[in-house]
Design an enzyme around this catalytic site. Structure first.
Site, PDB file in Angstrom:
ATOM      1  N   ASP A  10     -30.234 -16.783 -29.205  1.00 48.33           N
ATOM      2  CA  ASP A  10     -29.127 -17.260 -28.363  1.00 48.33           C
ATOM      3  C   ASP A  10     -29.588 -18.579 -27.744  1.00 48.33           C
ATOM      4  OD1 ASP A  10     -26.697 -17.249 -26.827  1.00 48.33           O
ATOM      5  OD2 ASP A  10     -27.829 -16.551 -25.104  1.00 48.33           O
ATOM      6  N   TYR A  42     -25.098 -24.112 -24.950  1.00 47.39           N
ATOM      7  CA  TYR A  42     -24.571 -24.537 -26.248  1.00 47.39           C
ATOM      8  C   TYR A  42     -23.042 -24.730 -26.189  1.00 47.39           C
ATOM      9  CZ  TYR A  42     -28.738 -23.323 -29.158  1.00 47.39           C
ATOM     10  OH  TYR A  42     -29.968 -23.265 -29.765  1.00 47.39           O
ATOM     11  N   GLY A  43     -22.434 -24.064 -25.221  1.00 42.40           N
ATOM     12  CA  GLY A  43     -20.979 -23.878 -25.250  1.00 42.40           C
ATOM     13  C   GLY A  43     -20.123 -25.119 -25.165  1.00 42.40           C
ATOM     14  N   CYS A  73     -24.970 -14.961 -30.019  1.00 40.60           N
ATOM     15  CA  CYS A  73     -24.350 -16.085 -29.325  1.00 40.60           C
ATOM     16  C   CYS A  73     -22.947 -16.249 -29.895  1.00 40.60           C
ATOM     17  CB  CYS A  73     -25.186 -17.337 -29.564  1.00 40.60           C
ATOM     18  SG  CYS A  73     -24.430 -18.844 -28.927  1.00 40.60           S
ATOM     19  N   THR A  75     -20.926 -18.638 -29.379  1.00 42.06           N
ATOM     20  CA  THR A  75     -20.676 -20.032 -29.731  1.00 42.06           C
ATOM     21  C   THR A  75     -21.167 -20.350 -31.138  1.00 42.06           C
ATOM     22  OG1 THR A  75     -20.940 -20.567 -27.397  1.00 42.06           O
ATOM     23  CG2 THR A  75     -21.075 -22.396 -28.944  1.00 42.06           C
ATOM     24  N   GLU A 152     -27.148 -18.400 -15.930  1.00 41.50           N
ATOM     25  CA  GLU A 152     -28.535 -18.846 -16.152  1.00 41.50           C
ATOM     26  C   GLU A 152     -29.249 -19.113 -14.826  1.00 41.50           C
ATOM     27  OE1 GLU A 152     -30.402 -19.844 -19.223  1.00 41.50           O
ATOM     28  OE2 GLU A 152     -28.971 -18.625 -20.336  1.00 41.50           O
ATOM     29  N   CYS A 185     -18.741 -14.135 -25.138  1.00 37.87           N
ATOM     30  CA  CYS A 185     -20.009 -14.850 -24.969  1.00 37.87           C
ATOM     31  C   CYS A 185     -21.014 -13.819 -24.464  1.00 37.87           C
ATOM     32  CB  CYS A 185     -19.816 -15.966 -23.940  1.00 37.87           C
ATOM     33  SG  CYS A 185     -21.366 -16.683 -23.354  1.00 37.87           S
ATOM     34  N   THR A 186     -22.203 -13.838 -25.028  1.00 39.49           N
ATOM     35  CA  THR A 186     -23.164 -12.777 -24.705  1.00 39.49           C
ATOM     36  C   THR A 186     -23.743 -12.891 -23.291  1.00 39.49           C
ATOM     37  OG1 THR A 186     -24.849 -14.076 -25.854  1.00 39.49           O
ATOM     38  CG2 THR A 186     -23.799 -12.281 -27.087  1.00 39.49           C
ATOM     39  N   HIS A 187     -23.467 -13.986 -22.609  1.00 37.80           N
ATOM     40  CA  HIS A 187     -23.867 -14.070 -21.197  1.00 37.80           C
ATOM     41  C   HIS A 187     -22.917 -13.250 -20.299  1.00 37.80           C
ATOM     42  CE1 HIS A 187     -26.327 -17.531 -22.387  1.00 37.80           C
ATOM     43  NE2 HIS A 187     -26.800 -17.619 -21.165  1.00 37.80           N
TER      44      HIS A 187
HETATM   45  N1  DGL Z   1     -24.504 -16.766 -25.070  1.00 38.53           N
HETATM   46  C1  DGL Z   1     -23.844 -17.919 -25.629  1.00 38.53           C
HETATM   47  C2  DGL Z   1     -22.540 -17.470 -26.260  1.00 38.53           C
HETATM   48  O1  DGL Z   1     -22.447 -16.288 -26.537  1.00 38.53           O
HETATM   49  C3  DGL Z   1     -23.753 -18.946 -24.567  1.00 38.53           C
HETATM   50  C4  DGL Z   1     -23.372 -20.293 -25.062  1.00 38.53           C
HETATM   51  C5  DGL Z   1     -23.843 -21.382 -24.173  1.00 38.53           C
HETATM   52  O2  DGL Z   1     -25.045 -21.605 -24.131  1.00 38.53           O
HETATM   53  O3  DGL Z   1     -23.002 -22.045 -23.583  1.00 38.53           O
HETATM   54  O4  DGL Z   1     -21.629 -18.219 -26.507  1.00 38.53           O
END
Ligand code: DGL
Length: 270
Positions: A10, A42-43, A73, A75, A152, A185-187
């Site tokens: 991720d 990354y988003g 992830c 994204t 984060e 999103c996994t966050h």
């Molecule tokens: N965990 C990422 C996802 O599932 C986060 C993307 C990011 O870093 O913005 O999209």
């Protein structure tokens, strides 16, 4: 049986929500996790940049000869899955399909919400799959670009006025409109309580990380590739930035301490 590890990556901590589920449902598997903490989030990146990062992430994990790689992830899964699958022999799984399937099974009203990063929403990947698998389901998408940086920073607890305000602004308009919300999103599972309060108890929250973990188990079972061991599997964690913040926040996502098991690597070498 296959004792090789499962690779998971991720942009940062979010994929640990998938690792937590993997360790719960397949405790004897060895897990290698990479969090690209030097380049998170990354988003908001372009597809070209995402592909470049994701290729390096996969190349790093491949150095461990994994039996499967999980793109934990939303994204990268939304923007790069096909390329990564075409370029690699090792099975690569994303979060989009298992999550969409679960949401289709969960909805009663046929009105589903999608909360995800800007790059996931603008790729249209979730919506396309909903449309293909269940054309009658109506999907309302919301990009939530501030969620990842706040998570984060560890700003994810109920009572934190910043995250509560942001969540209300993004998702309040969906209240009463949907009965199922995809946390694409996994966050976002870290925000489950905050988001649950905004949406109300009748809305089911579908967790992309957990659904991906179940999909990996199904794949390994189907291929007779589970580790077959009886001991607790090892998990090792790699980050592209210093590990201090990772060591501090990972337990929040994982529910276990990672001291002595996290290491910084130079992802630009891959
Ligand atoms: N965990 C990422 C996802 O599932 C986060 C993307 C990011 O870093 O913005 O999209």
């Amino acid at each position: 049986m296959d004792p090789r590890p499962i690779g998971v990556f991720d942009s940062g901590f979010g994929g640990l929500t998938a690792v937590r589920q993997l360790r719960r449902i397949m405790p004897s598997e060895t897990i290698i996790y990479f969090g690209d903490t030097a380049r998170v989030p990354y988003g908001n990146r372009s597809r070209d940049t995402l592909l470049r990062y994701a290729r390096q992430d996969v190349a790093f994990l491949r150095s461990f000869d994994p039996k499967a790689i999980v793109i934990a992830c939303g994204t990268v899964s939304s923007n790069c899955l096909e390329e990564l699958q075409a370029e690699n022999k090792v099975p690569i799984l994303g979060v989009v399909e298992p999550t969409v399937r679960r949401a289709i099974a969960a909805t009663r009203s046929g009105r589903v919400g999608l909360a995800a990063t800007r790059a996931s929403v603008s790729s249209g990947a979730y919506e396309r799959l909903f449309h293909r698998l269940a054309p009658a389901v109506e999907v309302v998408s919301r990009a939530c670009p501030l969620f990842v940086p706040l998570v984060e920073e560890g700003r994810c607890r109920p009572g934190d006025v910043v995250i509560e305000t942001v969540a209300e602004e993004y998702l309040g308009p969906l209240r009463g409109e949907i009965d199922t919300l995809v946390l694409g999103c996994t966050h976002y599972p870290l925000l489950r309580e905050v988001i649950g309060r905004v949406m109300g108890p009748e809305v089911e929250l579908v967790d992309a990380g957990a659904e991906a973990a179940r999909a990996v188990r199904d794949l390994l079972e189907e291929r007779d590739a589970l580790s077959g061991g009886e001991d607790q599997g090892q998990a090792r964690y790699y980050t592209s930035d210093q590990t201090e913040q990772f060591l501090r926040l990972a337990p929040l996502f994982l529910g276990e301490d990672v001291t002595g098991r996290a290491e910084q690597i130079d992802i630009t070498r891959y």
